[in-house]
Design a protein around this motif. Sequence first.
Motif, short mmCIF file in Angstrom:
data_model
loop_
_atom_site.label_atom_id
_atom_site.label_comp_id
_atom_site.label_asym_id
_atom_site.label_seq_id
_atom_site.Cartn_x
_atom_site.Cartn_y
_atom_site.Cartn_z
N LYS A 46 6.55 2.27 -3.30
CA LYS A 46 7.19 2.42 -4.62
C LYS A 46 7.99 1.17 -4.98
CE LYS A 46 5.86 6.67 -5.10
NZ LYS A 46 4.54 6.83 -5.65
N ASN B 243 -1.24 0.34 -9.19
CA ASN B 243 -0.26 0.69 -8.16
C ASN B 243 1.08 -0.04 -8.31
OD1 ASN B 243 -1.94 2.52 -6.91
ND2 ASN B 243 -2.77 1.03 -5.48
N SER C 166 7.39 0.70 5.59
CA SER C 166 8.19 1.86 5.20
C SER C 166 9.46 1.55 4.43
CB SER C 166 8.58 2.64 6.46
OG SER C 166 7.44 3.06 7.14
N SER D 162 0.81 -1.59 4.76
CA SER D 162 1.95 -0.76 4.36
C SER D 162 3.16 -1.07 5.22
CB SER D 162 1.60 0.72 4.45
OG SER D 162 1.23 1.05 5.76
N LYS E 6 0.84 -1.20 0.00
CA LYS E 6 0.00 0.00 0.00
C LYS E 6 0.88 1.25 0.00
CE LYS E 6 -3.82 2.22 2.34
NZ LYS E 6 -4.77 2.13 3.46
N ASP E 7 0.66 2.12 -0.99
CA ASP E 7 1.37 3.40 -1.12
C ASP E 7 2.90 3.22 -1.22
OD1 ASP E 7 -1.08 4.76 -0.89
OD2 ASP E 7 -0.92 4.74 1.30
#
Length: 159
Positions: free
Chosen positions: A84, A144, A120, A118, A81-82
């Motif tokens: 790259k 995505n 990090s 998600s 999720k979100d």
Amino acid sequence: VYLDSSSTVIMGLENLLLKKDVTVVTNSLIIAQKCMQYDCDVLIAGGHVIKTGSRTYDYFATSMIDSLCIDLAIIGSEGLKDAKGITTSYSELGFKKHVVQQAKKVLVVCDSSKFEQSSSYVFCKYDEVDLLVTTKLSDEQRVNIEGIQEIVEIEYVRK
């Protein structure tokens, strides 16, 4: 073949081990033990044992990976999720980056629930992934992860 310690990799392990003449490299004590039951040649990337997930990481594990040529790395993800790219926990970040660097091909396995979670720490950009195997994706989820070379969506059936 490098197999990481993700639960999704463990789920597909029996199918891979039906193939003859496979050498498995892993940092997972659980996967190493299962591979021995199939009479596979197993190399464990040794290092500090993390009790959660029964896996190893640190300088020694990374040094071993750096001395290998890995034909195929099969790796899971913490969440997409979100992100790259393919993510992991902080403790696994450096190690997994080295695995990707040493691999000729990178196969990522995860179910579609990872698109709602998600993390990090990106260890692998989408364009470094040769193949993603996952459960059915929505159109939004597919957008995505643009950049992944090939995506295979499977129907998951619980046993």
